[in-house]
Design an enzyme around this catalytic site. Structure first.
Site, PDB file in Angstrom:
ATOM      1  N   LYS A 259       0.848  -1.198   0.000  1.00 36.57           N
ATOM      2  CA  LYS A 259       0.000   0.000   0.000  1.00 36.57           C
ATOM      3  C   LYS A 259       0.883   1.247   0.000  1.00 36.57           C
ATOM      4  O   LYS A 259       1.919   1.250   0.656  1.00 36.57           O
ATOM      5  CB  LYS A 259      -0.863   0.040   1.280  1.00 36.57           C
ATOM      6  N   ARG A 333     -10.231 -11.391   1.506  1.00 33.14           N
ATOM      7  CA  ARG A 333     -11.111 -12.396   0.886  1.00 33.14           C
ATOM      8  C   ARG A 333     -10.466 -13.780   0.929  1.00 33.14           C
ATOM      9  O   ARG A 333     -11.150 -14.790   0.977  1.00 33.14           O
ATOM     10  CB  ARG A 333     -11.468 -11.956  -0.539  1.00 33.14           C
TER      11      ARG A 333
HETATM   12  N1  BES Z   1      -8.210  -3.742   4.078  1.00 33.27           N
HETATM   13  C1  BES Z   1      -8.368  -3.303   2.748  1.00 33.27           C
HETATM   14  C2  BES Z   1      -9.668  -2.546   2.499  1.00 33.27           C
HETATM   15  C3  BES Z   1      -9.870  -1.248   3.209  1.00 33.27           C
HETATM   16  C4  BES Z   1      -9.647  -0.063   2.549  1.00 33.27           C
HETATM   17  C5  BES Z   1     -10.348  -1.194   4.489  1.00 33.27           C
HETATM   18  C6  BES Z   1      -9.869   1.141   3.174  1.00 33.27           C
HETATM   19  C7  BES Z   1     -10.561   0.012   5.136  1.00 33.27           C
HETATM   20  C8  BES Z   1     -10.334   1.178   4.475  1.00 33.27           C
HETATM   21  C9  BES Z   1      -8.329  -4.485   1.794  1.00 33.27           C
HETATM   22  O1  BES Z   1      -7.572  -5.568   2.197  1.00 33.27           O
HETATM   23  C10 BES Z   1      -7.754  -3.990   0.512  1.00 33.27           C
HETATM   24  O2  BES Z   1      -6.636  -3.575   0.514  1.00 33.27           O
HETATM   25  N2  BES Z   1      -8.546  -4.043  -0.551  1.00 33.27           N
HETATM   26  C11 BES Z   1      -8.127  -3.579  -1.816  1.00 33.27           C
HETATM   27  C12 BES Z   1      -8.661  -4.541  -2.864  1.00 33.27           C
HETATM   28  C13 BES Z   1      -8.083  -4.336  -4.231  1.00 33.27           C
HETATM   29  C14 BES Z   1      -6.615  -4.712  -4.232  1.00 33.27           C
HETATM   30  C15 BES Z   1      -8.845  -5.189  -5.206  1.00 33.27           C
HETATM   31  C16 BES Z   1      -8.724  -2.180  -2.015  1.00 33.27           C
HETATM   32  O3  BES Z   1      -9.823  -1.919  -1.557  1.00 33.27           O
HETATM   33  O4  BES Z   1      -8.042  -1.356  -2.618  1.00 33.27           O
HETATM   34 ZN    ZN Z   2      -5.500  -5.378   1.659  1.00 36.87          ZN
END
Ligand code: BES
Ligand code: ZN
Ligand code: ZN
Length: 493
Positions: A259, A333
């Site tokens: 991230k 997931r």
């Molecule tokens: N934990 C995150 C989602 C999230 C984002 C929670 C903002 C709380 C606030 C999740 O694991 C994630 O990183 N999801 C990605 C998915 C993508 C790579 C398809 C996302 O939402 O960007």
């Molecule tokens: Zn994530």
């Protein structure tokens, strides 16, 4: 906090301070003793108006209506106004719309939720002096209600609000102090302390034995080892079996699909689904609900390292399905599908997962709202109705057959991300649906709590940080459960 329910007129109760809620701008109500002063102060009884008349030991706060959530917000802002005072007791009357105990519940919830304060890491703590809230059974509408029904409503509210605050505490805690093992110890200790709860903790060996290839891959690069936590509550003659599954990423760095720094901050909140599942079963046990309840938590850290799982890896989930990893940040997931597969072995009547699953859900419905997904419209609607009653905001999102195609993989049974940039909350939900067996398709709900689980500003009676998202809506949902007979929500709105 002590709640005293008194069969005495509000004016005859002794307390250090009195709280009066101004409903729908009505400054002529018999409880409003300072209408002239309020008008002088420019208090119109609208918006966020709060008037603290220190000399008179009176606080006036605004509620747009007698709806429960307006009452929760109003009592919370009244208490906020006297936060720095030295009052040890306050008094307040009932604000009832049509069913006696409801707003006693809303008052108690608003008080406990609104006065929560996360000061674990502050050297200077400013604990509130407030110890007792005296609630008169005299009502705003001039009636008087029974102490017993009011007391029962308050007792339930205390259980639900304290469970919500416990979820906040877990989520707000720094990631090094809430690792998968510490979370497991927390659950174990909680089950030792509460009658009827049992806890099983599975370590890496257990996950290997269970062939949880997706869950294990996510946790591999972390020095903190994964844990599967299984809490259960099995009262005698239970009517239905509810299984809750919580995403417990005690930290989500994104893994090798790292991230960006500004998105990584707040990712301690990726354990919010777990915090909710732990506290939903706690509330169920304390409320002595007549249902069998299980909470399965997948606790892991998504980190980087030489042995990290990679984009291009193919994982074999517990169900036997192969998953092409195209993004290691879509890790929730992966943990969830192995937990959901495990959960289905328990043959649930209702299966609900809670997860901070996608940023896309926050884009879709905003940061205050839970996204409810699933295959059964009626079931989704029943959850939404309970959520509203509980004070949680939610919206149902619709799966469709075209979105299903976006998860196709050329090398495995399914890809862990969609090949479209649109509808990410739904494609994540559909990914989970691919691991839900035919017998459970219509019994399953997916709650994406990514928005409300953690908000970096106060909103309503929620503080900066964790809100305990999911606890209240799921507990209310179970409490009122009579879904099959179709007479849910007959008594309250
Ligand atoms: N934990 C995150 C989602 C999230 C984002 C929670 C903002 C709380 C606030 C999740 O694991 C994630 O990183 N999801 C990605 C998915 C993508 C790579 C398809 C996302 O939402 O960007
Ligand atoms: Zn994530
Ligand atoms: Zn995550």
């Amino acid at each position: 906090m002590n709640f005293e329910i008194l069969d005495t007129k509000l004016k005859d109760i002794k307390a250090d301070c009195e709280i009066v809620l101004v409903i729908n701008k009505d400054l002529t109500h018999r409880w409003i003793k300072d209408a002239k002063t309020l008008t002088k102060l420019g208090f119109k009884g609208e918006g966020d108006d709060v008037a603290y008349l220190a000399d008179k030991n009176m606080v006036y706060a605004v509620a747009d209506s007698l709806e429960s959530d307006d009452i929760r917000c109003a009592i919370s802002s009244a208490l906020q106004a006297i936060k720095k005072s030295s009052y040890e007791s306050v008094k307040v009357g009932l604000y009832t719309k049509n069913c006696p105990p409801i707003n006693a519940r809303a008052l108690a919830e608003g008080i406990l939720l609104g006065t929560y304060c996360f000061d674990k890491y502050k050297s200077e703590k400013n604990p509130s002096s407030l110890k007792t809230v005296k609630i008169s059974t005299e009502d705003y509408n001039g009636k008087s209600y029974s102490v017993d029904s009011t007391q029962k409503a308050v007792d339930e509210a205390v259980i639900i609000a304290e469970a919500t605050n416990s979820a906040k505490e877990i989520v707000n805690t720094a990631p090094k102090e809430m690792t998968p093992q510490i979370l497991a110890d927390y659950a174990q200790k909680m089950s030792d302390e509460i009658d009827g709860l049992e806890c099983f903790v599975g370590d890496e060996k257990f996950l290997e034995k269970e062939k949880m290839g997706a869950f294990l891959a996510v946790s591999r690069a972390s020095s903190e080892k994964p844990r599967l936590i299984h809490l259960s509550y099995k009262p005698k003659d239970a009517k239905n079996r509810f299984v809750f599954v919580g995403k417990g990423l005690t930290y989500d760095s994104g893994g090798l699909s790292l991230k960006p720094s500004e998105h990584m901050v707040t990712m301690k909140s990726d354990k919010s689904g777990a915090a909710a599942a732990i506290n939903i079963i706690k509330a169920a046990a304390l409320l002595k609900l007549p249902f069998e309840v299980h909470s399965i938590i997948g606790a892991a850290e998504n980190m980087i390292g030489g042995n990290a799982y990679k984009p291009d890896d193919v994982l074999i989930a517990r169900s036997g399905k192969s998953i092409e990893v195209r993004n290691t940040d879509a890790e929730g997931r992966l943990v969830l599908v192995d937990c959901l597969d495990f959960a289905q072995d328990l043959k649930p009547d209702y299966l609900v997962d809670l997860a901070t699953l996608t940023g896309a859900c926050v884009v879709a419905v905003g940061e205050y709202t839970v996204g409810i997904m699933g295959n059964d419209e009626e079931l989704k609607n029943s959850m939404q109705i309970s959520a509203t009653k509980s004070g949680e905001l939610s919206g149902t999102l619709p799966f469709n057959k075209y979105l299903r195609k976006l998860l196709k993989s050329s090398v495995a049974d399914i890809s862990n991300i969609s090949n479209s940039r649109y509808g990410g909350a739904l494609t994540a939900g559909i990914f989970l649906d691919n691991f839900i067996g035919d017998d459970f398709k219509d019994k399953w709900l997916h709650l994406d709590i990514a928005g409300p689980a953690y908000v970096e500003k106060p909103w309503g009676y929620n503080q900066y940080g964790a809100s305990g998202a999911g606890v209240r809506m799921c507990t209310y949902w179970m409490k009122d459960f009579d879904y099959k007979e179709n007479n849910m929500h007959k008594d309250e709105k």
